[in-house]
Design a protein around this motif. Sequence first.
Motif, PDB file in Angstrom:
ATOM      1  N   UNK A 204     -41.750  60.461 -78.277  1.00 22.73           N
ATOM      2  CA  UNK A 204     -41.942  59.236 -78.369  1.00 22.73           C
ATOM      3  C   UNK A 204     -41.320  58.501 -77.043  1.00 22.73           C
ATOM      4  N   UNK A 205     -40.369  59.330 -76.475  1.00 21.05           N
ATOM      5  CA  UNK A 205     -39.774  58.743 -75.125  1.00 21.05           C
ATOM      6  C   UNK A 205     -40.655  58.435 -74.165  1.00 21.05           C
TER       7      UNK A 205
ATOM      8  N   UNK B  53     -39.248  49.623 -74.823  1.00 22.53           N
ATOM      9  CA  UNK B  53     -38.478  50.268 -75.725  1.00 22.53           C
ATOM     10  C   UNK B  53     -38.096  51.862 -74.956  1.00 22.53           C
ATOM     11  N   UNK B  54     -39.124  52.513 -74.954  1.00 25.22           N
ATOM     12  CA  UNK B  54     -38.972  53.783 -74.287  1.00 25.22           C
ATOM     13  C   UNK B  54     -38.162  53.965 -72.828  1.00 25.22           C
ATOM     14  N   UNK B  55     -38.605  52.885 -72.188  1.00 31.92           N
ATOM     15  CA  UNK B  55     -37.771  52.808 -70.667  1.00 31.92           C
ATOM     16  C   UNK B  55     -36.336  52.572 -70.971  1.00 31.92           C
TER      17      UNK B  55
ATOM     18  N   UNK C  43     -43.038  51.554 -65.514  1.00 31.17           N
ATOM     19  CA  UNK C  43     -42.752  52.231 -66.727  1.00 31.17           C
ATOM     20  C   UNK C  43     -42.275  51.387 -67.489  1.00 31.17           C
ATOM     21  N   UNK C  44     -41.732  50.361 -67.258  1.00 33.62           N
ATOM     22  CA  UNK C  44     -41.373  49.263 -68.285  1.00 33.62           C
ATOM     23  C   UNK C  44     -42.358  48.380 -68.961  1.00 33.62           C
ATOM     24  N   UNK C  45     -43.536  48.225 -68.083  1.00 34.75           N
ATOM     25  CA  UNK C  45     -44.711  47.565 -68.521  1.00 34.75           C
ATOM     26  C   UNK C  45     -45.225  48.512 -69.776  1.00 34.75           C
ATOM     27  N   UNK C  46     -45.366  49.685 -69.436  1.00 36.40           N
ATOM     28  CA  UNK C  46     -46.108  50.494 -70.352  1.00 36.40           C
ATOM     29  C   UNK C  46     -45.318  50.568 -71.400  1.00 36.40           C
ATOM     30  N   UNK C  47     -44.102  50.903 -71.659  1.00 37.90           N
ATOM     31  CA  UNK C  47     -43.128  51.083 -72.836  1.00 37.90           C
ATOM     32  C   UNK C  47     -41.859  50.482 -72.610  1.00 37.90           C
TER      33      UNK C  47
ATOM     34  N   UNK D 282     -30.955  46.158 -75.627  1.00 33.37           N
ATOM     35  CA  UNK D 282     -31.664  46.417 -76.920  1.00 33.37           C
ATOM     36  C   UNK D 282     -32.016  47.950 -77.341  1.00 33.37           C
ATOM     37  N   UNK D 283     -32.307  48.538 -76.382  1.00 34.39           N
ATOM     38  CA  UNK D 283     -32.775  50.154 -76.537  1.00 34.39           C
ATOM     39  C   UNK D 283     -31.591  50.899 -76.526  1.00 34.39           C
ATOM     40  N   UNK D 284     -30.355  50.620 -76.256  1.00 35.54           N
ATOM     41  CA  UNK D 284     -29.475  51.707 -76.176  1.00 35.54           C
ATOM     42  C   UNK D 284     -29.185  52.367 -77.224  1.00 35.54           C
TER      43      UNK D 284
END
Length: 416
Positions: free
Chosen positions: A322-323, A378-380, A372-376, A312-314
């Motif tokens: 932001x990333x 969408x950015x991950x 990292x995925x837990x932190x953000x 979904x973030x692609x």
Amino acid sequence: MTTNTATRSAVPRALLNKVPEVTIWFWLIKILCTTVGESFADWINMQLGVGLVATAVIFTVVFAVVLGWQLSTRQYKPAAYWLTVVVVSVTGTLYTDILTDQLGVPLWLSSSVFAVALAAVFGIWYARERTLSIHSIISLPREAFYWLAVLVTFALGTATGDWTLELTGWSPGVSVLLPLALIAIIVSCWRLGANPVLAFWLVYILTRPLGANLGDWLAAPKVPDQGLGLGTLVTSLIFLSAILATVVYLTFTKSDIIDGHRARTPKYHRPARELSLIAVMAIAAIAAGALLSWASAQPHTNAAAEKEGPNPAANAHLTPEQSTAAFPKADVAQFRTLVSSMDTALAKGDQPALNIAVDSYEKAWDDDQPKLEKLDKKAWGFIDSQNDAVFTSVRETKNPDTEKAAIQTLLKTLGG
């Protein structure tokens, strides 16, 4: 008198078999060794940062030393034999990885080369000794052929296993099922009267991708690779401990000692039945090939992408700030350094160095994924989609312009 002396001297020779009896213990420890070959090589190469070529050199030296010990023994010794198998499993894996990751040799080509090499080893071995049975490893030439065949089977198994993943996009857990099914068919044919030597070597080859994929499944992160998340170090330690415990057990019980290769020679065989069962195994191989061809034609990019489905973030559009805002600065700096090394290697036209940098970055990214995925999330996902573009351009497209564009995009996202 001469005949009696010859008879007495032949008995010890028949007893000095240098390999174990093929029992359930043999196959159990063989799979354990194979799994260690995959996970331990990855841990030393990537986690410790030794590098693929340096790791291969180290294990080649270790293999030479351990093999010298094994060859110097007068009969089968569990410790010497299985240590040699562990080391040769790591070494064979590394040789294939060098061809693929360092030299850019396609997996279909390395699989074909190793298959031809194995056929050549078997052909020369049989022409000289008139047997490929492991129950007759009672001389130095036969043992040399045996270990050469074992080394090539590990390299072949690594190449074909990785090629399967590349073709199908299956996860390691799913990919275990194919060699497992083929092994079950071969064992069934053996029990029905198939040639035992042929059945043995076919299963021996197939246990390599089985064990390697099993190791990948245990070590791979739960997300996105659907593994058990144990990591390469923990997986290696678990299997090395299991190997040690099994070897100690066999050393004391001697349940895998061959009492004499003559007693293992079949008294009769049924050529018609053997031929019909060879046909069954050939049909199974053709069916496996058809399955791989079908799976290859299905939409997928790689194993992880197929399991995850559309990212979904692609298609998201995030600024560099932001990333990376939610991620630890030290981790981002590490990623940026690794991607910069990719850019430097590409500018120099150094493909081996580029492959090493990509492998190191992928390992670091996968190791940090749960955090990292837990932190953000969408950015991950946004950065991960750019990672996929880099991996595809370097490993598949191999076009310098495409590689440069993908690397520069990722470097910019990471603040480089």
